[in-house]
Design an enzyme around this catalytic site. Structure first.
Site, PDB file in Angstrom:
ATOM      1  N   HIS A  62     -59.665 104.936  18.734  1.00 27.80           N
ATOM      2  CA  HIS A  62     -58.510 104.525  19.516  1.00 27.80           C
ATOM      3  C   HIS A  62     -57.201 105.103  18.983  1.00 27.80           C
ATOM      4  O   HIS A  62     -56.286 105.379  19.766  1.00 27.80           O
ATOM      5  CB  HIS A  62     -58.455 102.997  19.598  1.00 27.80           C
ATOM      6  CG  HIS A  62     -59.564 102.427  20.412  1.00 27.80           C
ATOM      7  ND1 HIS A  62     -60.449 101.489  19.922  1.00 27.80           N
ATOM      8  CD2 HIS A  62     -59.964 102.686  21.684  1.00 27.80           C
ATOM      9  CE1 HIS A  62     -61.335 101.191  20.865  1.00 27.80           C
ATOM     10  NE2 HIS A  62     -61.058 101.897  21.938  1.00 27.80           N
ATOM     11  N   GLU A 106     -60.616 100.040  35.282  1.00 27.16           N
ATOM     12  CA  GLU A 106     -61.944  99.768  34.715  1.00 27.16           C
ATOM     13  C   GLU A 106     -62.863  99.331  35.849  1.00 27.16           C
ATOM     14  O   GLU A 106     -62.554  98.381  36.562  1.00 27.16           O
ATOM     15  CB  GLU A 106     -61.839  98.685  33.641  1.00 27.16           C
ATOM     16  CG  GLU A 106     -63.163  98.091  33.185  1.00 27.16           C
ATOM     17  CD  GLU A 106     -64.114  99.111  32.597  1.00 27.16           C
ATOM     18  OE1 GLU A 106     -65.241  99.229  33.130  1.00 27.16           O
ATOM     19  OE2 GLU A 106     -63.731  99.791  31.623  1.00 27.16           O
ATOM     20  N   ASP A 155     -60.688 107.287  28.931  1.00 24.49           N
ATOM     21  CA  ASP A 155     -61.439 106.602  27.869  1.00 24.49           C
ATOM     22  C   ASP A 155     -62.771 106.149  28.471  1.00 24.49           C
ATOM     23  O   ASP A 155     -63.031 104.959  28.626  1.00 24.49           O
ATOM     24  CB  ASP A 155     -60.610 105.432  27.356  1.00 24.49           C
ATOM     25  CG  ASP A 155     -61.252 104.720  26.181  1.00 24.49           C
ATOM     26  OD1 ASP A 155     -62.332 105.156  25.740  1.00 24.49           O
ATOM     27  OD2 ASP A 155     -60.682 103.711  25.722  1.00 24.49           O
ATOM     28  N   THR A 157     -67.091 106.232  29.403  1.00 23.46           N
ATOM     29  CA  THR A 157     -68.409 106.238  28.780  1.00 23.46           C
ATOM     30  C   THR A 157     -68.984 107.646  28.878  1.00 23.46           C
ATOM     31  O   THR A 157     -68.288 108.595  29.258  1.00 23.46           O
ATOM     32  CB  THR A 157     -69.340 105.235  29.485  1.00 23.46           C
ATOM     33  OG1 THR A 157     -69.369 105.550  30.889  1.00 23.46           O
ATOM     34  CG2 THR A 157     -68.830 103.815  29.328  1.00 23.46           C
TER      35      THR A 157
END
Length: 286
Positions: A62, A106, A155, A157
């Site tokens: 991060h 998200e 960010d 997967t």
């Protein structure tokens, strides 16, 4: 009886962590979500059996996905984070008082809920008033904005399952349009070490350089990720990640980090020869 979490990195390589107990297991509309407690790595999150983060080393990921672009573009105020439902990237961004707005996109609301409950140190910034959470597909979301963001952080997967659409030419082209004239896109760029991962990284790089006039790759060491050797992509319309960067200005902010520093920032863009060769194979075609 001992309980071990094991992830298959290649047909011939497995990575295992001894687990004290499982804190959560659930199936969302998109994926299986698990949280474990371990003596070495603390709590860790997996999606469909793949490691996403651990309490012990999440700061590395991060910090490097956030402070590198924020050092290059200290005036960045409006940020788009695609993925990142654990909240770690948002947490690091909120350390900059100049941040005006963060849109977090998200696809899986359950990921956010689980991280808020079981990984609160990572998800600590998700309730900040500057953060707006959008529960939708990042590929669809980024089609709409034009010249809206100073920084986009992908960010995501890995390039399969729910995150597959975030590795396409269409997606990167839309990110380019959503950025302002001096905007930057950062994406997690996979690992160059194992053959299958290196191939995914190479394809990703090829698609990004097709959309952005400037694209570089930088490296980081994350112990819990496959091979430990991980890459991020830095793409921009006109900014460079090292040349002309005011490193003294970033130091003057007094942000305390555990991994990132300005010397490491510059050095991270010096890649091993084997990685340069993988990238050179696709650059001439773009």
């Amino acid at each position: 009886m001992e309980f071990w979490y094991t992830e298959q990195h290649t047909p011939d390589v497995r990575f295992s962590i001894r687990v004290d107990h499982q804190l959560y297991s659930g199936q969302s509309e998109f994926q299986r979500i698990d949280v474990f407690e371990s003596p070495e790595f603390g709590r860790f999150l997996t999606l469909d059996g793949y490691m996403m983060l651990t309490e012990k080393d999440e700061f590395i990921y991060h910090e490097m996905i956030t402070h590198v672009p924020m050092c290059v573009h200290p005036e960045a105020k409006d940020i788009l984070v695609i993925g990142g439902g654990d909240g770690g990237t948002v947490r690091e961004l909120l350390r900059y008082p100049t941040i005006r707005r963060i849109d977090l996109v998200e696809i899986d609301e359950m990921v956010v809920d689980v991280c808020r409950e079981y990984l609160s140190s990572t998800a600590s910034g998700l309730s900040d008033e500057r953060v707006s959470i959008h529960y939708e597909d990042g590929l669809r979301f980024v089609r709409k904005p034009i010249d809206a963001y100073d920084l986009i952080i992908v960010d995501s997967t890995d390039p399969f399952g729910p995150g597959e659409g975030l590795f396409t030419k269409e997606f990167y082209g839309n990110c380019f349009k959503a950025l302002r004239s001096d905007g930057i896109m950062i994406n997690q760029h996979e690992s160059p070490f194992y053959e299958q991962d290196a191939y995914a990284m190479q394809r990703m790089h090829q698609r990004i350089v097709h959309s952005f006039p400037f694209s570089r790759v930088y490296q980081v060491h994350i112990p819990s990720y496959p091979s430990g050797h991980w890459l991020f992509g830095f793409s921009s319309k006109n900014r460079r990640p090292v040349e002309g960067v005011d490193f003294a200005r970033w130091k003057s902010l007094g942000i305390k980090t555990r991994y990132y520093n300005t010397k490491l920032h510059a050095a991270a863009f010096a890649l091993p020869n084997y990685v340069e060769e993988i990238l050179e194979d696709v650059e001439p075609q773009c």
